[in-house]
Design a protein around this motif. Sequence first.
Motif: not given
Length: 404
Positions: A209-218
């Motif tokens: 989940l943390g590696k999904l592009k554009g997700v980051g600190q969401l």
Amino acid sequence: MNPRQASLNFILFTVFLDVLGIGLMIPVLPSLIGTLTDSSVLQAYWFGLLATTYGVMQFFCTPLLGALSDRYGRRPVLLLSIFGLGMSYIVTALTYSLWLLLATRLVSGATGATFSVANAYVADITSPEQRGKAFGQIGAAFGVGFIFGPMIGGSLSAIDLRLPFLVAAALSLANWLYGYFVLPESLAPTKRSAINWRKANPFGALMHLGKLKGVGQLVLVFCCSALAQFILQNTWVLYTEFRFGWRPQDNGIALFVVGMTSAITQGVLMATLLKRFGELKLAIIGMLSAGIINIAYGLTTHTQLLYVLILMNFLSFAVNPALQSFISKAASEHEQGLTQGALNAINSIMIIIAPLIGTFLLAQISHLDADNWLMGITFFVCAGLHLLGAILTWRHFRLLKSTS
């Protein structure tokens, strides 16, 4: 009606029935535990233990079930989850042992992946453009089930405290039969993927989940929102019992208002709100609103004002569908089950943590006078989490704008 819409309608009905069964027991379970314990402190601690056990099992099992649905299809996993939930209700209704009651939470937590797989099912049959609206409809189905479940459960408890659990079991097993004969599979064999055991465990799923592009600190924002939600969910009934002397019937009515507000926001207003603000702006506004309202919840000593605050808090119900839609768009069609399972793994972690925080705090203040402002401590904690989430989302939004 086209097949995709028919499938979506079935999932919405499945979620509604499932939540209706869960809602039946929400205002009753703390009272049932109270009949098996000798003090309000023990009642709070045992309720927290049962809630934590449920969360632990969900944490370890929902990513696995999400990955299994990517490999074998959504249908068998959904049916397994629904059947396990129904059986756990039957045992809950019949047992007089706190330890056996604890064991039922292990089973219901292990098979409690209905919503993550249902979300993956919806992702299978909708386009990215329509996904936010569809997730809002799932939230609305959740809300409608939550409208009637607690109210019916509170009313049935006046007849017999264990009757709501038997009715919940009947609804779950009827839902299982309905799904067995009607539910089509949404994931074509050509789109299925082998199970990646490194990702299928909860820690691997969270890394994905943390590696999904554009997700980051969401991911952290989702944690804040979920933790606040589950602290409120785990403490509302005990809080109103301690502070206002509410009975299960009273909480059934209040939770009816919560469900109605949620259903209208997510089922009727969601598409308009997304179009007007976009996913991230809507999440920011919703969390700011929730932060302010939670402070007001904790300070009020008038029961009538609680209903006004529930209605004023309508924007908070748009936060999770907005974040969920944004994160889902970042995942490929082959990983929707894993992605939704990872989001539910976060929910599971928060289900574990929330009662450890909320019921512990309630146990500490259960002896205070009803007009003592410290009685609202759990709401103040929720307010802080919502405000932190709003700040982090705003920072993420600014970062995306600067790099686009």
